[in-house]
Scaffold this active site. Structure first.
Site, PDB file in Angstrom:
ATOM      1  N   CYS A   1       9.683  25.273  -6.791  1.00  0.00           N
ATOM      2  CA  CYS A   1      10.553  24.535  -7.783  1.00  0.00           C
ATOM      3  C   CYS A   1      11.107  24.985  -8.989  1.00  0.00           C
ATOM      4  O   CYS A   1      11.892  25.019  -9.877  1.00  0.00           O
ATOM      5  CB  CYS A   1      11.290  23.914  -6.328  1.00  0.00           C
ATOM      6  SG  CYS A   1      10.798  23.766  -5.162  1.00  0.00           S
TER       7      CYS A   1
ATOM      8  N   HIS B   1      16.780  17.330 -11.027  1.00  0.00           N
ATOM      9  CA  HIS B   1      16.008  18.158  -9.453  1.00  0.00           C
ATOM     10  C   HIS B   1      16.964  17.922  -8.599  1.00  0.00           C
ATOM     11  O   HIS B   1      17.031  19.345  -7.676  1.00  0.00           O
ATOM     12  CB  HIS B   1      14.655  18.179 -10.082  1.00  0.00           C
ATOM     13  CG  HIS B   1      14.051  19.349  -8.954  1.00  0.00           C
ATOM     14  ND1 HIS B   1      14.183  20.385  -9.385  1.00  0.00           N
ATOM     15  CD2 HIS B   1      13.855  18.633  -7.554  1.00  0.00           C
ATOM     16  CE1 HIS B   1      13.326  21.262  -8.131  1.00  0.00           C
ATOM     17  NE2 HIS B   1      12.447  20.247  -7.300  1.00  0.00           N
TER      18      HIS B   1
ATOM     19  N   PHE C   1       7.042  21.509  -5.212  1.00  0.00           N
ATOM     20  CA  PHE C   1       6.270  21.059  -4.134  1.00  0.00           C
ATOM     21  C   PHE C   1       4.957  21.486  -5.738  1.00  0.00           C
ATOM     22  O   PHE C   1       4.595  22.111  -5.645  1.00  0.00           O
ATOM     23  CB  PHE C   1       5.865  21.675  -3.154  1.00  0.00           C
ATOM     24  CG  PHE C   1       7.033  20.872  -2.112  1.00  0.00           C
ATOM     25  CD1 PHE C   1       7.650  20.651  -2.706  1.00  0.00           C
ATOM     26  CD2 PHE C   1       7.374  22.260  -1.364  1.00  0.00           C
ATOM     27  CE1 PHE C   1       8.437  19.906  -1.383  1.00  0.00           C
ATOM     28  CE2 PHE C   1       8.292  21.235  -0.248  1.00  0.00           C
ATOM     29  CZ  PHE C   1       8.735  20.483  -0.667  1.00  0.00           C
TER      30      PHE C   1
ATOM     31  N   HIS D   1      19.355  25.121  -3.596  1.00  0.00           N
ATOM     32  CA  HIS D   1      18.026  25.368  -4.040  1.00  0.00           C
ATOM     33  C   HIS D   1      17.972  26.386  -4.233  1.00  0.00           C
ATOM     34  O   HIS D   1      17.248  27.116  -3.717  1.00  0.00           O
ATOM     35  CB  HIS D   1      17.415  24.416  -3.232  1.00  0.00           C
ATOM     36  CG  HIS D   1      15.837  23.805  -4.218  1.00  0.00           C
ATOM     37  ND1 HIS D   1      15.535  24.621  -4.821  1.00  0.00           N
ATOM     38  CD2 HIS D   1      14.585  23.134  -4.199  1.00  0.00           C
ATOM     39  CE1 HIS D   1      14.229  24.293  -5.470  1.00  0.00           C
ATOM     40  NE2 HIS D   1      14.161  23.751  -4.764  1.00  0.00           N
TER      41      HIS D   1
ATOM     42  N   LYS E   1      22.430  22.198  -7.587  1.00  0.00           N
ATOM     43  CA  LYS E   1      22.026  22.490  -5.867  1.00  0.00           C
ATOM     44  C   LYS E   1      23.518  21.705  -5.670  1.00  0.00           C
ATOM     45  O   LYS E   1      23.333  22.543  -4.280  1.00  0.00           O
ATOM     46  CB  LYS E   1      20.727  21.270  -5.756  1.00  0.00           C
ATOM     47  CG  LYS E   1      19.798  22.475  -6.958  1.00  0.00           C
ATOM     48  CD  LYS E   1      18.305  21.644  -5.864  1.00  0.00           C
ATOM     49  CE  LYS E   1      17.234  22.294  -6.964  1.00  0.00           C
ATOM     50  NZ  LYS E   1      17.323  21.337  -8.438  1.00  0.00           N
TER      51      LYS E   1
ATOM     52  N   GLU F   1      12.987  10.472  -8.377  1.00  0.00           N
ATOM     53  CA  GLU F   1      13.637  11.446 -10.052  1.00  0.00           C
ATOM     54  C   GLU F   1      14.491   9.863 -10.087  1.00  0.00           C
ATOM     55  O   GLU F   1      14.603   9.869 -11.712  1.00  0.00           O
ATOM     56  CB  GLU F   1      14.477  12.491  -9.641  1.00  0.00           C
ATOM     57  CG  GLU F   1      14.979  12.817 -11.020  1.00  0.00           C
ATOM     58  CD  GLU F   1      15.960  14.206 -10.172  1.00  0.00           C
ATOM     59  OE1 GLU F   1      15.901  14.792  -9.485  1.00  0.00           O
ATOM     60  OE2 GLU F   1      15.612  14.846 -11.787  1.00  0.00           O
TER      61      GLU F   1
END
Lengths: 88, 403
Positions: free
Chosen positions: B162, B294, B390, B331, B326, B305
């Site tokens: 990501c 994010h 990830f 995403h 998003k 976050e």
């Protein structure tokens, strides 16, 4: 059968060369037709799919291949032989 | 050290097929998430996604091109065309040698893999098209951009899940800043909305079945999207000399690794990347007006976050606006940072902050100004764009208003 193999191969070659089938002559080589190595492997794939045969061809050593690609006629002859052999 | 500016932007994503359409959708808080229209969707538990709609490959690419261009490459080329034409750059001679292409993607030609695995495993076919390898490889998109535009400098693909696009744009930034390149085509692309692509994510049990609601207390997961964002990064003097329209300046980049867990995010790793991007840009937290989060809409990401932002920003955390787009475009995995950079450009250029839509209930663990549901007009001079992947790989960019 022979006629349809010939017509189908001319159609496949014409598609790769971005020409009309009527523009293809049997004496022409793939090089004459502007078909590069990627066009050749794509044409072989189309031949395998169309006739449900295995074409023995290694792009690393085309000259050693049993599959004669020197002209449109030689491809037709080779495909007819493969069909006879593999469909027997 | 050279200064780096953005002189072109292009995109195709669930909100639109151009930057102007995307800006309009973000201003209006439009949602690009809907029911998935893909093969075998009835065998999926997750049936929503943000697809690129009204897209007909035949209208853009001929048969020979489509034999070589996976959907992620098609998206890249469409976005690159928008960016490069806006920049006005033409690549020949020395400029071609000093320009490169660095793009992010996670899955590369995943739908090509999916289609051909289906052919050989499910349908029992014993032969596949000869161009499957050049079509599915992760660097196909970067290579086709290079070939299409005669770009001959440093070119490669970055795959950090990501964070791929942010890592790619960070590399592009540093290549120009250090003098290794004069201009870079950068950003990223993703297209994994196919049966196998969605099925794999479904297995992780982090996907929402109804909506992406970042920072909202009732959030229940992420929603996948697809598309591409591509930018022209250019050395400032070069851009100025030719009178290019400068969209924004890239002023800092930082990347860190959590070194802790393959999926769970770390507050410390994220915070180090955020503070690193401020430090690299030589700005203070109180100068930052907007953060593109994010903000995946998962329980874990959003609270981590927010805690990371709060720890870096201290008292200024209550003043900075932070939104997750998003909620609108889903995403985009390896392409997400690129499409999200558009929200940063809109904030800097137009003074419009894209909202976090679908926000329904405040979450005390996400107690920041998340610009809920409606876009806001605000003058901001500095922005950050976060990406936390990830694998614990974090990448944060900082940008400044042009001029």
């Amino acid at each position: 059968m022979s006629g349809s193999v010939k017509d189908k191969i001319i159609e496949i070659v014409a598609e790769q060369a971005v020409l009309e089938p009527s523009d293809i002559t049997l004496e022409q080589s793939l090089e004459d037709l502007g078909i590069d190595s990627m066009g050749l492997v794509e044409a072989i794939f189309s031949i395998e799919e169309s006739f449900d045969i295995q074409v023995p061809f290694n792009a690393n050593e085309p000259e050693k291949s049993e599959f004669d690609i020197s002209s449109v006629q030689s491809i037709i002859t080779a495909v007819e032989a493969l069909i006879a052999e593999q469909k027997a | 050290m050279h200064r780096v500016v953005i002189t072109g932007a292009g995109t195709i994503n669930p909100l639109g097929h151009s930057v102007s359409d995307t800006f309009e959708a973000m201003r209006e808080g439009r949602c690009g998430i809907g029911e998935l229209d893909i093969r075998d969707v009835d065998r999926l538990a997750v049936r929503i996604g943000a697809q690129v709609t009204d897209y007909d490959p035949d209208s853009r690419f001929n048969r020979q091109q489509q034999a070589l261009y996976d959907r992620f490459t098609q998206f890249t080329l469409i976005a690159a065309e928008g960016a490069i034409s806006q920049s006005g750059l033409q690549f020949g001679g020395q400029l071609a040698a000093e320009t490169g292409v660095v793009l992010g993607t996670s899955g590369g030609g995943l739908s090509t893999l999916d289609d051909n695995y289906r052919a050989v495993y499910e349908e029992g076919k014993n032969r596949v098209h000869p161009f499957i390898v050049p079509k599915l490889m992760n660097n196909a998109a970067a290579s086709h951009v290079s070939m299409t535009y005669n770009i001959k400098g440093p070119s490669f693909t970055v795959a950090t899940a990501c964070a791929s696009s942010n890592h790619a744009m960070g590399q592009a930034f540093n290549l120009i800043r250090s003098g290794m390149a004069r201009a870079m085509i950068t950003g990223g692309s993703e297209s994994m909305l196919c049966f196998g692509g969605v099925k794999a994510w479904e297995g992780l049990r982090v996907m929402s079945k109804d909506a992406c609601r970042p920072f909202s207390a009732n959030r229940n997961g992420m929603v996948q999207g697809e598309g591409a964002g591509v930018f022209v990064f250019e050395e400032y003097e070069h851009a100025k000399k030719r009178g290019a329209d400068i969209l924004a300046e890239v002023i800092g980049f930082s990347m860190t690794s959590d070194a802790s867990d393959i999926v769970m995010p770390s507050q410390q790793g994220a915070a180090r990347a955020i503070s690193g991007a401020l430090h690299d840009a030589k700005i203070n937290a109180d100068q930052v007006g907007y953060i593109n989060a994010h903000g995946t809409g998962t329980a874990a990401n959003d609270k981590t976050e927010c805690a990371a932002v709060a720890s870096v920003f201290g008292r200024h955390a209550d003043k900075v606006m932070i939104s997750s787009t998003k909620s609108m475009h889903g995403h985009l995995i390896g392409g997400t940072g690129a499409v999200e950079l558009l929200a940063c450009l809109m904030a800097l250029k137009d003074g419009v902050i894209a909202p976090t839509i679908g926000y329904e209930e405040p979450d005390p663990e996400c107690a920041l100004d998340v610009v809920p549901n409606e876009a806001r007009e605000a003058k901001v001079d500095h922005v950050l764009s976060n990406a936390f992947a990830f694998g614990g790989l974090n990448a944060v960019l900082s940008l400044r208003k042009a001029g």
